[in-house]
Design a protein around this motif. Structure first.
Motif, PDB file in Angstrom:
ATOM      1  N   VAL A  56      19.150   0.586  -6.139  1.00  0.00           N
ATOM      2  CA  VAL A  56      18.864  -0.856  -6.178  1.00  0.00           C
ATOM      3  C   VAL A  56      18.170  -1.283  -4.888  1.00  0.00           C
ATOM      4  CG1 VAL A  56      19.976  -3.122  -6.106  1.00  0.00           C
ATOM      5  CG2 VAL A  56      20.677  -1.461  -7.808  1.00  0.00           C
ATOM      6  N   ILE A  57      18.681  -0.807  -3.764  1.00  0.00           N
ATOM      7  CA  ILE A  57      18.079  -1.181  -2.476  1.00  0.00           C
ATOM      8  C   ILE A  57      16.659  -0.647  -2.368  1.00  0.00           C
ATOM      9  CG2 ILE A  57      18.247  -0.903   0.025  1.00  0.00           C
ATOM     10  CD1 ILE A  57      20.242  -2.815  -1.160  1.00  0.00           C
ATOM     11  N   VAL A  58      16.451   0.572  -2.837  1.00  0.00           N
ATOM     12  CA  VAL A  58      15.090   1.141  -2.831  1.00  0.00           C
ATOM     13  C   VAL A  58      14.170   0.231  -3.630  1.00  0.00           C
ATOM     14  CG1 VAL A  58      13.673   3.049  -3.722  1.00  0.00           C
ATOM     15  CG2 VAL A  58      15.768   3.537  -2.475  1.00  0.00           C
ATOM     16  N   GLY A  59      14.659  -0.239  -4.748  1.00  0.00           N
ATOM     17  CA  GLY A  59      13.856  -1.133  -5.582  1.00  0.00           C
ATOM     18  C   GLY A  59      13.488  -2.410  -4.852  1.00  0.00           C
ATOM     19  N   PHE A  60      14.477  -3.066  -4.262  1.00  0.00           N
ATOM     20  CA  PHE A  60      14.201  -4.313  -3.544  1.00  0.00           C
ATOM     21  C   PHE A  60      13.230  -4.061  -2.396  1.00  0.00           C
ATOM     22  CE2 PHE A  60      16.708  -6.561  -6.183  1.00  0.00           C
ATOM     23  CZ  PHE A  60      18.058  -6.690  -5.935  1.00  0.00           C
ATOM     24  N   THR A  61      13.489  -2.982  -1.652  1.00  0.00           N
ATOM     25  CA  THR A  61      12.634  -2.657  -0.504  1.00  0.00           C
ATOM     26  C   THR A  61      11.198  -2.475  -0.948  1.00  0.00           C
ATOM     27  OG1 THR A  61      14.491  -1.476   0.466  1.00  0.00           O
ATOM     28  CG2 THR A  61      12.335  -1.086   1.444  1.00  0.00           C
ATOM     29  N   SER A  62      11.022  -1.735  -1.997  1.00  0.00           N
ATOM     30  CA  SER A  62       9.663  -1.453  -2.446  1.00  0.00           C
ATOM     31  C   SER A  62       8.967  -2.732  -2.892  1.00  0.00           C
ATOM     32  CB  SER A  62       9.667  -0.415  -3.569  1.00  0.00           C
ATOM     33  OG  SER A  62      10.464  -0.852  -4.627  1.00  0.00           O
ATOM     34  N   ILE A  63       9.704  -3.633  -3.522  1.00  0.00           N
ATOM     35  CA  ILE A  63       9.087  -4.892  -3.951  1.00  0.00           C
ATOM     36  C   ILE A  63       8.667  -5.703  -2.725  1.00  0.00           C
ATOM     37  CG2 ILE A  63       9.461  -7.083  -5.145  1.00  0.00           C
ATOM     38  CD1 ILE A  63      11.403  -5.583  -7.011  1.00  0.00           C
ATOM     39  N   TYR A  64       9.532  -5.814  -1.746  1.00  0.00           N
ATOM     40  CA  TYR A  64       9.185  -6.577  -0.534  1.00  0.00           C
ATOM     41  C   TYR A  64       7.977  -5.971   0.172  1.00  0.00           C
ATOM     42  CZ  TYR A  64      13.155  -9.792  -0.283  1.00  0.00           C
ATOM     43  OH  TYR A  64      14.048 -10.808  -0.521  1.00  0.00           O
ATOM     44  N   ILE A  65       7.992  -4.645   0.323  1.00  0.00           N
ATOM     45  CA  ILE A  65       6.887  -3.983   1.037  1.00  0.00           C
ATOM     46  C   ILE A  65       5.579  -4.202   0.280  1.00  0.00           C
ATOM     47  CG2 ILE A  65       5.921  -1.734   1.702  1.00  0.00           C
ATOM     48  CD1 ILE A  65       8.801  -0.808   2.201  1.00  0.00           C
ATOM     49  N   THR A  66       5.629  -3.997  -1.020  1.00  0.00           N
ATOM     50  CA  THR A  66       4.403  -4.132  -1.813  1.00  0.00           C
ATOM     51  C   THR A  66       3.870  -5.560  -1.754  1.00  0.00           C
ATOM     52  OG1 THR A  66       5.361  -2.487  -3.302  1.00  0.00           O
ATOM     53  CG2 THR A  66       3.370  -3.582  -4.034  1.00  0.00           C
TER      54      THR A  66
ATOM     55  N   ASN B 293      10.553  -9.197   6.401  1.00  0.00           N
ATOM     56  CA  ASN B 293      11.368  -8.741   5.269  1.00  0.00           C
ATOM     57  C   ASN B 293      11.139  -7.275   4.971  1.00  0.00           C
ATOM     58  OD1 ASN B 293      12.716 -11.076   4.579  1.00  0.00           O
ATOM     59  ND2 ASN B 293      11.014 -11.845   3.371  1.00  0.00           N
ATOM     60  N   ALA B 294       9.878  -6.906   4.951  1.00  0.00           N
ATOM     61  CA  ALA B 294       9.543  -5.515   4.616  1.00  0.00           C
ATOM     62  C   ALA B 294      10.165  -4.570   5.642  1.00  0.00           C
ATOM     63  CB  ALA B 294       8.031  -5.341   4.565  1.00  0.00           C
ATOM     64  N   ILE B 295      10.033  -4.914   6.928  1.00  0.00           N
ATOM     65  CA  ILE B 295      10.573  -4.033   7.975  1.00  0.00           C
ATOM     66  C   ILE B 295      12.089  -3.973   7.879  1.00  0.00           C
ATOM     67  CG2 ILE B 295      10.890  -3.820  10.488  1.00  0.00           C
ATOM     68  CD1 ILE B 295       7.984  -4.867  10.760  1.00  0.00           C
ATOM     69  N   ALA B 296      12.698  -5.135   7.665  1.00  0.00           N
ATOM     70  CA  ALA B 296      14.163  -5.159   7.558  1.00  0.00           C
ATOM     71  C   ALA B 296      14.631  -4.273   6.410  1.00  0.00           C
ATOM     72  CB  ALA B 296      14.645  -6.592   7.357  1.00  0.00           C
ATOM     73  N   PHE B 297      13.964  -4.369   5.282  1.00  0.00           N
ATOM     74  CA  PHE B 297      14.380  -3.568   4.132  1.00  0.00           C
ATOM     75  C   PHE B 297      14.069  -2.094   4.331  1.00  0.00           C
ATOM     76  CE2 PHE B 297      16.395  -5.574   0.589  1.00  0.00           C
ATOM     77  CZ  PHE B 297      16.268  -6.923   0.847  1.00  0.00           C
ATOM     78  N   VAL B 298      12.978  -1.781   5.022  1.00  0.00           N
ATOM     79  CA  VAL B 298      12.676  -0.369   5.277  1.00  0.00           C
ATOM     80  C   VAL B 298      13.772   0.250   6.150  1.00  0.00           C
ATOM     81  CG1 VAL B 298      11.139   1.169   6.564  1.00  0.00           C
ATOM     82  CG2 VAL B 298      10.189  -0.448   4.939  1.00  0.00           C
ATOM     83  N   VAL B 299      14.179  -0.502   7.167  1.00  0.00           N
ATOM     84  CA  VAL B 299      15.245   0.002   8.048  1.00  0.00           C
ATOM     85  C   VAL B 299      16.507   0.241   7.216  1.00  0.00           C
ATOM     86  CG1 VAL B 299      16.781  -0.634   9.946  1.00  0.00           C
ATOM     87  CG2 VAL B 299      14.319  -1.016  10.154  1.00  0.00           C
ATOM     88  N   MET B 300      16.824  -0.723   6.362  1.00  0.00           N
ATOM     89  CA  MET B 300      18.030  -0.567   5.535  1.00  0.00           C
ATOM     90  C   MET B 300      17.868   0.599   4.573  1.00  0.00           C
ATOM     91  SD  MET B 300      19.637  -4.307   4.838  1.00  0.00           S
ATOM     92  CE  MET B 300      18.254  -5.215   4.225  1.00  0.00           C
ATOM     93  N   LEU B 301      16.677   0.774   4.081  1.00  0.00           N
ATOM     94  CA  LEU B 301      16.411   1.869   3.157  1.00  0.00           C
ATOM     95  C   LEU B 301      16.624   3.211   3.837  1.00  0.00           C
ATOM     96  CD1 LEU B 301      15.241   2.911   0.482  1.00  0.00           C
ATOM     97  CD2 LEU B 301      12.984   2.719   1.481  1.00  0.00           C
TER      98      LEU B 301
END
Lengths: 386, 301, 294
Positions: B88-98, C271-279
Motif C-alpha cells: 500500500v505504501i509503495v502504491g501511495f509513494t509511486s502516485i505522489y512521485i509520479t 511529499n514525494a521525498i517524504a514518501f520515498v524515505v518511508m518507502l
C-alpha cells in the motif's frame, strides 16, 4: 397589373417565409450548465449556479428570450472528468448551447465533445490558455494571461517605492504557474528583483516552513498564487512571523473567493487583491444582484466569478434574439453556429458591471481592478484597462 | 452510436480493466495501488510519443503496456512477497512521485495538462470505434487470461496464499515469484489502460489520475466481489451507470450513496455480490440443467 | 541558524499533527483491531461539531470541547459494530476489509461536511479556542500556544496510553478483547463493559486530537482529513502498526523531514521525498522501524 400582383404576392410570400423563419418553435429554452456542485469546489459551483439561476429568473420576469422562458438545467459533474464527458455527450445530442464546464480537468475531458459536435459551451471561469484550445466553440472570458496580468501587477508594485524584491508563492495547479510567469514579466519590467519562488504543495496543511523560507530571502513584497484557503493561511502565518506591510501582499484573482475571507478573517486587513469584479460600481442591475446575493448568502457579497454565468446567459439571450435563432431541432447545426459566431465577435455586450467587446472569442476591453481588503470588504484602489 | 453510450461503454471498460488490475494481485492479499501511477506514466508517455514524436498510436499503446510491465517487474523484485501494508505504501509513494514529476515537466504539459491528441483513424467516429474495439478486445483477452489463471495451479496457489501465507509457503509455493508474476501483469494492464483512458478524452490532466480513482476501482472490486473476476465485470457498468439516472438532487449526494452502498455490502455480503460459491452454484445448476436436457434427449432417442 | 531552528520548530508542529492522528489510529488498532484509514476524517468531523457548538453557545470553549469529545466517543461506539461484524470470523487484523470500510466512512464524512456545513466553505475557529498570539517570537522563530500544547499533550498522551495498555490490568483487558474476544470472555473479562470503555477511550483521544488540531490549524475544511490520511497511515506502517512510541517518533520525524525539505529543497517535492524515505524504510524493515505491536 399582373406584374404588380405577382410582385405583391412575392413580397407577401417573402415576408411570411421570413416570419416563419424567425418564429421560435420551442416552448422553453433549456440551457444545460455543467457545473461543479459537489466535491472540493462545490461552494464556488453554488455561487456560479446562483448567478445563472438569477439571470434566468430576471430574463423570464422581463419576458424571456424571444418571448419564451429560459431554464438553466444544472448538470453536476463534480470534479470528475469521467462524469463530465458522459454528461457532455448526453447534452450535445439536442442542446442548442451549453454553459460550463467547470473546472479545468472537466473542461479538458468534455469540451472536445462539444467541439466535435459543433456546439458552443461557454467556459466563463477558465483562462484564455485553456479556452483557446476549443475555439470557436467556446469564448474566453479573459484575455491572454501574458497580456492581462502584467499591467495589474505593475499597477500594484508602482504604489510602493520601497518594493525592490518580491517573492511569489506558487501552487502547481492548471494555469497558475503561467499566471506567475506573467507576474514575473511585470516585475522584470519595473526592475524589481524576483526572489526564488516558493512552491506550495497542493495538499499542504501548514505553511510555517514555506513562510520561513520566503521571509529568509527578505522580500519587500509577496504575491500569492495559490488557492484561497492556502492564501489565507499563508497570510496568517506571515503575520504571526512579524510581517506588517499587509498592502505589500498581493493575492491573485483565482484566490479571491469566499474561502479566502472565511479562512483569513480580520488577518486579511490591508492585503491587496486583483480581480475583475468591482463591488463599488453602482448600477441598478448590479445593485439588485448584490442585494439578492447577500440575502441568499447570509449577507455575503458576491465573489469575483459570481456574475460570470449571469453574463454568459445574457450573452446567449442576445445571441438568440439578434440572430433569429428559433430552436428548431431541424436547424440545430446552423443555429448552433449562429450563436457561436455571434458570441465570438459581440460588440458592446452589456455585462452586469460593464460593457465589453469580443474579438474572435477574446474580450478586448474588460477592466481589471486592484482592491485592498478591509474587514472582509474589498475597497477599490486602482482600475487597469488594456 | 450515441456519444453518451460511447463514453459510458468506454469508461465502464476502463473501470472493469482497472478493477481486474487490482483483483489479480489481491488474490495474494496485495492492494497494488501502484497501478494508478502506471496509468499516469504510460498514459503521458504514449501521449507525448503520439503528439510530439509522431509515433503511431499502436506502437505507443504497446510501449505503454511494456513500460507498465517493466515498472511492475522492477518494483515486484522488492515487494513481490511484501506484507500488504508495504505494498500500500509503495502504491501511495509511486502516485505522489509520479504526480510531482508530471507537475514539473513542461514537456508533457505540466500542470496545464496535455491536450489536442489526434483522432486515431483520422476522424472522431473512427477514433471512437477503434478505442472501443481495443478496450473490449482487452476486456475479452484479460477476462480469458484471468479465467485461465483462476482455474490453473497458479490460481489455486494464489488462493492458498490468500487463505494462509505461511501454510502456502510450507507447501512449497514460491510466494515471491507468484507475487512478482501477478504484480507485473497488473502493472502492465494498468499501463495500457492508462494510454486508452487518455485517448478516450484525447487529453491528459493530473486530475484524471487522482487518489479518488483508487476509491472507484476498489468499490467496483469489493462490491462486485473480490474472489472472482465476474464481480467487477457485472458491477462496473451498474455502479457507473446507475447514478447517471438519478435526479440532480440525488446525484449531488452520489458519493454518500456509494459510501453507504459499500458499507452495506461489506456488512451484509463481505465477499461482495458475486462470490466463488455463487459462480460455482450457477455453473452447477447450468450443468445440471444441461445434464437433464442431454438425459431427456437420450431418453427420447 | 535562526532559520534552521525555525524550521525544526515548524517540523515539530507538523509532526505533532501526524503524531496525534497516528496515536489515535494506533490506539483504535490496539483496543479494537480496527485499521481506520479514515480516522483523520472522523477527527475533522469532530472539529466541525466543536465549531457548531461554539457558534450556538457564543464561543463557550468548555461546551465546545465537551461536544467534540462526546461526538468522537459516540462516533466510535456507533461505527464499532460495523468493523466488528467484518472482523468476526477473522483471527487477525484484516487491513483490506476494514480499510475499505473506513474509506467508505471517510467519503461519507467528507461529502456530508461539504454539503451540510457552512456551504462547504472552510470554517474558522474563534480566538478563545485557538490562541493565535505567539507565546514567543524572535525573528523568524515563532511559537504559538497550540504548537506547544499539541506537542506536550501528544507526548503525555502517548506515554499515558502506553502505560495504560501495557502496565495496567484494564489495558491488558482491552488488548485481550481486541485480540481474542472468546478467550477474553473465558478468563472472565466483561466483554460489553470493557469493550465500551475501550471505544470510549479511543473516542476521547479522537476528540482531544480534534481540539489540539483546532489550536494548530485555527481552521478546518471538508478535505482536511483526506489530505493527511495517507501520511498518517504511512507513519503508522513505517513505525510499526500498533506501536504507540514508534508512531510518536516517526510522526515527529516525518514532520521535521517535510519542514526541512520544504524549507531548503522544494515545496513541490516534499511529499514525494517524504514518501520515498518511508518507502525505503519499509523495504528495509517491512514490519516497521519499531516493530508491529498487534
Amino acid at each position: 397589373m399582373k406584374r404588380l400582383v405577382a410582385a405583391l404576392l412575392l413580397i407577401i410570400a417573402a415576408v411570411s417565409f421570413g416570419f416563419s423563419q424567425t418564429k421560435v418553435v420551442v416552448d422553453e429554452w433549456k440551457i444545460p450548465f455543467l457545473n461543479c456542485l459537489t466535491g472540493p469546489i462545490a461552494a464556488i459551483g453554488e455561487f456560479l449556479q446562483w448567478g445563472a439561476n438569477y439571470a434566468a429568473n430576471e430574463i423570464n420576469a422581463a419576458g424571456g428570450i424571444a418571448g419564451k422562458p429560459v431554464r438553466v438545467i444544472p448538470v453536476d459533474t463534480g470534479n470528475d472528468p469521467q462524469k463530465g464527458s458522459v454528461e457532455m455527450a448526453r447534452i450535445v445530442k439536442d442542446s442548442l448551447v451549453a454553459m460550463g464546464p467547470v473546472p479545468e480537468p472537466v473542461i479538458l475531458a468534455a469540451m472536445p465533445i462539444a467541439v466535435e459536435n459543433q456546439m458552443m459551451s461557454i467556459t466563463a471561469t477558465t483562462s484564455y490558455e485553456y479556452a483557446v484550445q476549443f475555439f470557436p466553440w467556446t469564448v474566453s472570458w479573459f484575455p491572454p494571461t501574458l497580456d492581462r496580468l502584467p499591467p495589474l501587477v505593475a499597477g500594484w508594485a508602482k504604489q510602493f517605492s520601497d518594493l525592490k524584491q518580491v517573492v511569489q508563492f506558487i501552487e502547481p495547479y492548471g494555469p497558475w504557474p503561467g499566471m506567475a510567469d506573467a507576474h514575473s514579466k511585470a516585475l522584470t519590467s519595473l526592475n524589481i528583483k524576483e526572489l526564488k519562488a516558493i512552491e506550495v504543495p497542493t495538499d499542504a496543511v501548514t505553511f510555517g516552513p514555506l513562510v520561513v523560507r520566503a521571509l529568509d530571502q527578505k522580500p519587500d513584497g509577496i504575491i500569492l498564487v495559490c488557492n484561497a484557503e492556502k492564501a489565507a493561511k499563508i497570510i496568517k502565518e506571515l503575520k504571526s512571523r512579524g510581517w506588517t506591510k499587509m498592502n505589500h501582499i498581493l493575492v491573485f484573482s483565482s484566490a479571491d473567493d469566499a474561502q479566502l475571507y472565511s479562512t483569513g478573517g480580520a488577518d486579511l486587513n490591508g492585503v491587496q487583491v486583483y480581480n475583475y469584479l468591482n463591488l463599488e460600481v453602482s448600477n441598478p442591475r448590479w445593485d439588485k444582484f448584490k442585494a439578492a446575493f447577500a440575502k441568499d448568502h447570509n449577507g455575503q457579497m458576491p465573489f469575483s466569478l459570481s456574475p460570470n454565468y449571469y453574463d454568459a446567459l445574457y450573452m446567449i439571450k442576445e445571441a438568440i434574439e439578434k440572430t433569429g435563432v428559433t430552436g428548431d431541432p431541424k436547424k440545430l447545426k446552423e443555429e448552433r453556429k449562429k450563436i457561436a459566431d455571434y458570441c465570438a465577435n459581440v460588440k458592446g455586450f452589456k455585462g452586469l458591471l460593464y460593457e465589453w467587446d469580443m474579438k474572435d472569442g477574446v474580450p478586448t476591453n474588460k477592466p481589471s481592478y486592484i482592491f485592498e481588503i478591509q474587514n472582509g470588504v474589498k475597497q477599490f484602489v486602482l482600475e487597469v484597462r488594456p | 452510436m450515441p456519444l453518451s453510450l460511447y463514453y459510458f461503454l468506454s469508461i465502464t471498460a476502463v473501470n472493469i480493466l482497472m478493477s481486474w488490475a487490482l483483483y489479480v494481485p489481491y488474490r495474494v492479499t496485495q492492494l497494488h495501488f501502484i497501478t494508478i501511477a502506471n496509468m499516469m506514466i504510460s498514459g503521458y508517455l504514449a501521449g507525448y510519443l503520439v503528439l510530439h514524436a509522431h509515433v503511431p498510436f499502436v506502437w505507443a499503446l504497446l510501449i505503454g503496456f511494456a513500460v507498465g510491465g517493466i515498472i511492475g517487474f522492477i518494483v515486484s523484485l522488492f515487494i513481490g512477497d511484501a506484507p500488504t501494508f508495504s505494498v500500500v505504501i509503495v502504491g501511495f509513494t509511486s502516485i505522489y512521485i509520479t504526480r510531482t514529476l508530471v507537475e514539473n515537466l513542461p514537456i508533457i504539459g505540466g500542470t496545464m495538462g496535455m491536450f489536442g491528441l489526434p483522432n486515431i483513424g483520422g476522424n472522431p467516429v473512427a477514433h471512437r470505434w477503434i478505442i472501443l474495439c481495443i478496450l473490449y478486445g482487452l476486456v475479452i483477452l484479460c477476462g480469458f487470461l484471468i479465467y485461465r489463471f483462476d482455474h490453473s495451479s497458479i490460481g489455486r496457489a494464489a488462493s492458498a496464499v490468500f487463505v494462509d501465507k505461511e501454510l502456502a509457503s510450507s507447501l512449497g509455493i514460491d510466494i515471491k515469484k507468484l507475487g512478482m508474476l501477478l504484480q507485473t501483469f497488473s502493472c502492465m494492464l494498468a499501463g495500457g489502460v492508462g494510454v486508452l483512458y487518455g485517448f478516450i478524452y484525447r487529453s491528459f490532466h493530473l486530475d484524471f489520475f487522482s487518489f479518488a480513482l483508487i476509491g472507484v476501482f476498489m468499490t467496483v472490486l469489493f462490491v462486485g466481489g473480490y474472489s472472482t473476476q465476474w464481480g467487477p465485470l457485472i458491477t462496473a457498468p451498474i455502479l457507473y451507470g446507475l447514478p447517471l439516472f438519478f435526479p440532480p438532487e440525488i446525484q449531488s449526494w452520489r458519493i454518500v450513496i456509494y459510501g453507504l452502498l459499500l458499507i452495506l455490502v461489506l456488512e451484509l455480503k463481505p465477499e461482495g455480490f458475486i462470490t466463488r460459491k455463487f459462480v460455482h452454484s450457477l455453473g452447477l445448476s447450468f450443468s445440471q440443467k444441461r445434464g437433464k436436457e442431454i438425459y431427456i434427449k437420450e431418453d427420447r432417442q | 541558524m535562526q532559520v534552521f531552528i525555525a524550521q525544526i520548530l515548524n517540523g515539530l508542529s507538523i509532526g505533532s499533527v501526524y503524531m496525534l492522528l497516528a496515536t489515535a489510529f494506533n490506539l483504535l488498532l490496539l483496543v479494537a483491531m480496527i485499521i481506520h484509514f479514515s480516522y483523520p476524517q472522523v477527527v475533522v468531523f469532530c472539529m466541525y461539531i466543536i465549531w457548531l457548538v461554539l457558534k450556538i453557545t457564543n464561543n463557550n470553549v468548555f461546551f465546545g470541547i465537551l461536544a467534540g469529545v462526546s461526538s468522537a466517543i459516540l462516533f466510535n461506539i456507533v461505527s464499532a459494530p460495523l468493523f466488528q461484524k467484518i472482523m468476526k470470523n477473522r483471527e487477525e487484523v484484516d487491513i483490506n476489509a476494514t480499510m475499505v470500510l473506513s474509506m467508505a466512512i471517510g467519503w461519507i464524512i467528507t461529502d456530508v461536511l461539504s454539503h451540510a456545513f457552512n456551504n462547504g466553505l472552510p470554517i474558522q475557529f474563534p480566538e478563545e479556542i485557538t490562541g493565535s498570539k505567539p507565546l514567543f517570537r524572535v525573528g523568524l522563530i515563532s511559537i504559538l500556544p497550540g504548537q506547544v500544547l499539541a506537542l506536550t499533550i501528544g507526548i503525555i498522551v502517548v506515554a499515558g496510553f502506553f502505560l495504560l495498555l501495557y502496565k495496567t490490568k484494564t489495558g491488558r483487558a482491552f488488548r485481550a478483547i481486541a485480540e481474542d474476544p472468546a478467550g477474553a470472555k473465558l478468563v472472565g473479562i466483561p466483554l460489553v463493559k470493557t469493550g465500551f470503555q475501550s471505544y470510549a477511550l479511543s473516542g476521547a483521544l479522537g476528540g482531544l486530537t480534534a481540539v489540539l488540531l483546532i489550536m494548530l490549524f485555527h481552521s478546518a475544511s471538508p478535505g482536511l482529513g483526506e489530505q493527511v490520511s495517507h501520511k498518517v497511515l504511512a507513519v503508522s506502517i513505517v513505525a510499526g502498526l500498533g506501536n504507540l512510541v514508534g508512531g510518536l517518533v516517526v510522526g515527529l520525524a516525518l514532520g521535521i523531514l517535510e519542514a526541512l525539505v520544504q524549507g531548503y529543497i522544494s515545496g513541490n517535492w516534499s511529499n514525494a521525498i517524504a514518501f520515498v524515505v518511508m518507502l525505503v524504510v519499509i523495504l528495509v524493515k517491512p514490519r516497521g522501524l519499531f516493530g508491529v505491536k498487534i
